[in-house]
Design an enzyme around this catalytic site. Structure first.
Site, PDB file in Angstrom:
ATOM      1  N   ASP A  56      11.971  43.372   1.697  1.00 49.31           N
ATOM      2  CA  ASP A  56      13.342  43.506   2.192  1.00 49.31           C
ATOM      3  C   ASP A  56      13.786  44.959   2.080  1.00 49.31           C
ATOM      4  OD1 ASP A  56      16.080  42.467   2.916  1.00 49.31           O
ATOM      5  OD2 ASP A  56      16.513  43.348   0.951  1.00 49.31           O
ATOM      6  N   TYR A  61      18.655  52.049   2.458  1.00 48.54           N
ATOM      7  CA  TYR A  61      17.716  52.265   1.357  1.00 48.54           C
ATOM      8  C   TYR A  61      16.840  53.506   1.555  1.00 48.54           C
ATOM      9  CZ  TYR A  61      18.668  47.276   0.424  1.00 48.54           C
ATOM     10  OH  TYR A  61      19.256  46.062   0.181  1.00 48.54           O
ATOM     11  N   LYS A  86      18.107  46.156   7.708  1.00 51.45           N
ATOM     12  CA  LYS A  86      19.527  45.894   7.888  1.00 51.45           C
ATOM     13  C   LYS A  86      20.241  47.134   8.408  1.00 51.45           C
ATOM     14  CE  LYS A  86      19.625  44.685   3.419  1.00 51.45           C
ATOM     15  NZ  LYS A  86      18.202  44.381   3.086  1.00 51.45           N
ATOM     16  N   HIS A 119      24.241  44.304   7.571  1.00 48.87           N
ATOM     17  CA  HIS A 119      24.173  44.470   6.115  1.00 48.87           C
ATOM     18  C   HIS A 119      25.394  43.911   5.394  1.00 48.87           C
ATOM     19  CE1 HIS A 119      22.185  47.303   2.961  1.00 48.87           C
ATOM     20  NE2 HIS A 119      22.676  46.236   2.384  1.00 48.87           N
TER      21      HIS A 119
END
Length: 285
Positions: A56, A61, A86, A119
């Site tokens: 994920d 990120y 996301k 998200h």
């Protein structure tokens, strides 16, 4: 979902177990979370070698390229691996979402992304719906296999339904014994929307006597107990770690089963919204 008399492990779980999605694809029950792990290539490779088949990621990120590289070099057939990413709220809106998701697709360097999510519900209804329409278009172009949402409350999903658009196949939520999101989980179950649990390890803040006692009883670590609890409730679970030993240890949850009485004891730890680790935007306007 949180009726402890209903045990989702009645069909024996193994590390390769999957959950069917409305899109016709299948979601692995166990995945690796890579938040705050910018250089996650080694973590992904450790996870794949331990039997994980799901990672994920997210634009926020800053590690989509690392995940894509690990997938390409894993030695595992692409169709056996499941990649999630996301789009974050600064990129919401139809045209901006198309640009942002194109960037994600390029960074991964894969033929497709298995599941792409909104998200969070931050930004307001209009931009959420524009973003959802963009994700539908990218899915129809073949860049994503499935699309879903994260941190969505019931009314955020209802606005998709009321707009006459297809529903998400999954809602990714912070779920652990102290924050169980019961109303949203129940709603998603009624709509055949799969729930994926992030922060199943409470970001390490799991110092509770009930969990300590049960971990001793089952001769497991508290993280293993928490992941197993999540799986037995039917969630796809996303423990996060950059520690190779912990990544392997977190996968060793398929050789025991929490009994119904002990599941109920863990269920009783729920603190509602007060139990959230940190960021829980389900009440966004």
């Amino acid at each position: 979902m949180f009726d402890s008399s209903v045990d989702s492990s009645a069909t024996e779980l193994i590390i390769s177990s999957v959950i069917p999605l409305m899109s016709g694809h299948s979601l692995p029950v166990l995945g690796l979370g890579v938040y705050q792990n910018d250089e996650c290539f080694d973590s992904c490779m450790t996870a794949f070698n331990a039997g994980y088949r799901l990672v994920d990621s997210a634009r926020y990120y800053n590690n989509e390229a690392q995940v894509g590289k690990a997938v390409r070099e894993s030695g595992v057939r692409r169709e056996k691996l499941f990649v999630i990413s996301k789009i974050y709220h600064p990129d919401f809106g139809y045209e901006s979402a198309l640009r942002a998701t194109d960037e994600s697709y390029e960074k991964f360097g894969l033929d497709y992304i298995d599941l792409y999510l909104i998200h969070s519900p931050l930004s307001g209804k209009e931009r959420r719906l524009e973003t959802w329409r963009a994700l539908i278009e990218q899915r129809d172009r073949g860049k994503f296999k499935s699309i879903g949402v994260s941190n969505y409350n019931i009314r955020h999903i209802e606005e998709i339904r009321e707009a006459g658009l297809e529903l998400p196949v999954m809602n990714q939520l912070e779920i652990h014994p102290f924050c169980q999101q019961r109303a949203i989980v129940k709603y998603c179950g009624e709509k055949n929307i799969i729930v994926q649990a992030y922060c199943p390890l409470v970001r390490g803040d799991y110092n509770h006597p009930t969990l300590k006692d049960l971990a001793i009883k089952y001769q497991k670590t508290i993280p293993q107990l928490l992941i197993r609890w999540s799986l037995q409730h039917g969630f796809s679970s996303l423990p996060k770690s950059s520690n190779a030993n912990h990544i392997r240890e977190n996968s060793q949850v398929f050789d025991f089963k929490i009994n119904l009485d002990d599941m109920a004891m863990i269920d009783a730890l729920d603190r509602g919204d007060q139990g959230a680790c940190q960021w829980n935007p389900i009440h966004a306007e």
